[in-house]
Scaffold this motif. Structure first.
Motif, PDB file in Angstrom:
ATOM      1  N   UNK A  64      -4.342  30.071 -25.732  1.00  0.00           N
ATOM      2  CA  UNK A  64      -3.063  29.536 -25.261  1.00  0.00           C
ATOM      3  C   UNK A  64      -1.954  30.556 -25.464  1.00  0.00           C
ATOM      4  N   UNK A  65      -0.896  30.372 -24.683  1.00  0.00           N
ATOM      5  CA  UNK A  65       0.295  31.215 -24.811  1.00  0.00           C
ATOM      6  C   UNK A  65       1.524  30.349 -24.573  1.00  0.00           C
ATOM      7  N   UNK A 111      -2.703  31.772 -29.641  1.00  0.00           N
ATOM      8  CA  UNK A 111      -3.697  31.041 -30.420  1.00  0.00           C
ATOM      9  C   UNK A 111      -5.014  31.044 -29.669  1.00  0.00           C
ATOM     10  N   UNK A 112      -6.064  30.800 -30.414  1.00  0.00           N
ATOM     11  CA  UNK A 112      -7.393  30.682 -29.816  1.00  0.00           C
ATOM     12  C   UNK A 112      -8.185  29.660 -30.622  1.00  0.00           C
ATOM     13  N   UNK A 114     -10.068  27.234 -35.147  1.00  0.00           N
ATOM     14  CA  UNK A 114      -8.760  27.292 -34.500  1.00  0.00           C
ATOM     15  C   UNK A 114      -7.834  28.181 -35.301  1.00  0.00           C
ATOM     16  N   UNK A 115      -7.162  29.094 -34.600  1.00  0.00           N
ATOM     17  CA  UNK A 115      -6.160  29.935 -35.260  1.00  0.00           C
ATOM     18  C   UNK A 115      -4.812  29.232 -35.318  1.00  0.00           C
ATOM     19  N   UNK A 116      -4.485  28.469 -34.281  1.00  0.00           N
ATOM     20  CA  UNK A 116      -3.172  27.829 -34.223  1.00  0.00           C
ATOM     21  C   UNK A 116      -3.083  26.546 -35.014  1.00  0.00           C
ATOM     22  N   UNK A 176       2.993  24.249 -29.231  1.00  0.00           N
ATOM     23  CA  UNK A 176       3.157  25.664 -28.881  1.00  0.00           C
ATOM     24  C   UNK A 176       2.383  26.045 -27.624  1.00  0.00           C
ATOM     25  N   UNK A 177       1.561  25.166 -27.077  1.00  0.00           N
ATOM     26  CA  UNK A 177       0.703  25.476 -25.927  1.00  0.00           C
ATOM     27  C   UNK A 177       1.487  25.253 -24.635  1.00  0.00           C
ATOM     28  N   UNK A 178       1.555  26.288 -23.808  1.00  0.00           N
ATOM     29  CA  UNK A 178       2.141  26.146 -22.468  1.00  0.00           C
ATOM     30  C   UNK A 178       1.101  26.532 -21.413  1.00  0.00           C
TER      31      UNK A 178
END
Length: 497
Positions: free
Chosen positions: A403-404, A303-304, A323-325, A381-383
């Motif tokens: 984020x990944x 996501x970005x 935001x994509x996520x 979903x952000x780690x």
């Protein structure tokens, strides 16, 4: 210049009409009396009605940008002194809204006996949009130069007929030649005679995607290279972007090298394409979404998002601008806790990599303080996290966040690649904001103009109705048979409305 009789049929009114149609303001300075005429269009270029700005030299010169005032006064002085027959210069004038508008000013002098200046007159054209386009083009060219010059691989731009159009510093070091020397050679001359035909054929057919051949330095020494190419356009003509990798020290690590070259070529081509794409629109919302898509794609992020800084109520806040996520959070605001360790570094222009937002490192804690309960719901979903500042001339205007789901995903290489995009993105965002402000101002001015025209037409109709009614009343007293004519006139005005 000497006075000449006006051409037949050309008078002040027609000149004003032609100038207005061309969007040009006119000015005329009587040197002897110091009287200055400024046309209505001249004043409108600065946001003023004809009666809102005095036609004086002070009104003009006081609005000059401080950096342009000396050159403008010197040009006028040269014309008055006779050292120049006329003048043409570009300078900035302060608009009514406080912004600076670029103007192209041309003028000529009318002289009397003995060469004494009588009048200086000329035109003024608003070239602000042209200057903005030039600046955007320069910024794009600077980004292109930075990307190409900083890349470690050799890069050539080759014309369709084989001429070398551009060469980066890395390719010059590789061939032990200066850029001027390379630009005098053709693509065929860079490669071994037994391989040059294959290189030319590959360029003409855009295949294969990679090619390993022997290359020649100017001293005749041979070294192995791998070529990658992509179609590009330069100066309006089709050309080839040729990435050259020297295999001399890495020939044994063959498979690994192919992967690295492919990735570098992909990144370079993507950076060039991204640069063109984000400078091709001035619509802010689509621009922000495009930036998110590009940065997520180039580093394979899950996501970005883009957060822009807002100042209000004596504190800074972050607005989720794209935001994509979590598109549902666009428009959401977060308090910017400047005392937390992560934000001062970002505001100072540094990038931040968080290996795990749920970990114990200070940056992870600062992130959790900002997003609060959203971390376990909307941001589940952000780690790992990569955050880079969007820095314009005025300073940091926001942050670019990727984020990944995997911890420890982002590297300094990711940060370096995305920083190039972030720098251009900040400029593009500022340009889009300025464009939106200009459109708003233009819309307001048009509405005001229509309102004035509507008011004038209604006033004229009411005056006609009143005049017709008074005439009818007089005729009813003196000659009732003739009263129908003014009544019909009044009725016609009312129906025309």
């Amino acid at each position: 210049m000497q006075a000449e009789p006006p051409s037949a049929g050309v008078g002040p009114d027609r000149l004003q009409l032609v100038a207005a149609g061309a969007g040009v303001g006119l000015w005329d300075w009587d040197v002897a009396t110091d009287a200055l005429y400024l046309s209505a269009r001249w004043k409108a270029q600065l946001g003023y009605a004809a009666d809102e700005l005095p036609s004086t030299r002070a009104a003009w010169l006081s609005r000059l940008h401080p950096e342009d005032a000396a050159a403008t006064r010197a040009a006028l002085a040269d014309v008055i002194a006779g050292s120049a027959p006329d003048f043409e210069l570009e300078h900035r004038l302060r608009h009514r809204d406080g912004s600076w508008r670029w103007m192209l000013v041309r003028g000529a002098v009318l002289r009397g006996p003995g060469g004494r200046p009588i009048r200086i007159a000329g035109s003024q054209t608003d070239i602000t949009a042209q200057k903005a386009a030039e600046r955007a083009s320069q910024e794009h060219a600077a980004l292109y130069a930075r990307v190409v010059n900083d890349v470690g691989d050799g890069v050539l731009i080759v014309a369709a007929h084989g001429a070398i159009l551009a060469a980066n510093p890395a390719i010059c070091r590789m061939y032990h030649a200066t850029q001027a020397e390379l630009l005098q050679r053709t693509c065929r001359q860079l490669f071994h005679p037994e391989d040059s035909a294959a290189v030319v054929a590959a360029l003409e057919s855009f295949a294969p995607p990679s090619l390993r051949v022997r290359s020649l330095r100017k001293d005749g020494s041979v070294f192995p290279v791998e070529l990658r190419q992509a179609p590009v356009t330069m100066h309006g003509h089709a050309a080839h972007l040729l990435v050259v990798r020297d295999l001399s020290d890495q020939f044994s690590a063959h498979a690994e090298l192919e992967q690295r070259v492919a990735e570098r070529t992909r990144e370079l081509a993507m950076l060039l394409e991204i640069s063109r794409d984000i400078t091709s629109t001035l619509d802010l919302r689509p621009l922000l979404h495009r930036i998110c898509q590009h940065v997520a794609g180039i580093v394979h992020a899950n996501s970005a998002s883009i957060m822009l800084i807002e100042d209000g109520s004596g504190r800074k806040r972050l607005e989720m601008a794209a935001s994509l996520g979590t598109p549902e959070l666009v428009g959401h605001h977060f308090d910017l806790l400047i005392t937390s360790g992560i934000w001062p570094r970002l505001l100072a222009g540094e990038g931040i990599i968080v290996s795990d937002v749920r970990g114990d490192e200070p940056h992870a804690q600062a992130y959790r303080e900002t997003v609060g309960d959203l971390l376990d719901s909307r941001f589940h979903y952000v780690t790992s996290l990569l955050m880079l500042p969007l820095v314009a001339q005025s300073g940091a205007i926001g942050f670019l966040s990727m984020s990944h789901k995997q911890p420890n995903y982002f590297t300094q290489h990711h940060a370096g690649v995305v920083t190039t995009i972030a720098n251009q993105a900040a400029i593009a965002i500022e340009n889009a904001r300025l464009h939106a402000q200009a459109l708003t101002l233009a819309t307001l001015e048009e509405r005001q103009r229509l309102a004035r025209e509507l008011h004038d037409s209604v006033s004229q109709a009411l005056y006609g109705i009143a005049l017709g009614a008074r005439t009818a009343r007089t005729l009813l007293e003196r000659d009732p048979a003739r009263a129908s004519e003014p009544l019909e006139y009044v009725l016609a005005l009312a129906e025309a409305g």
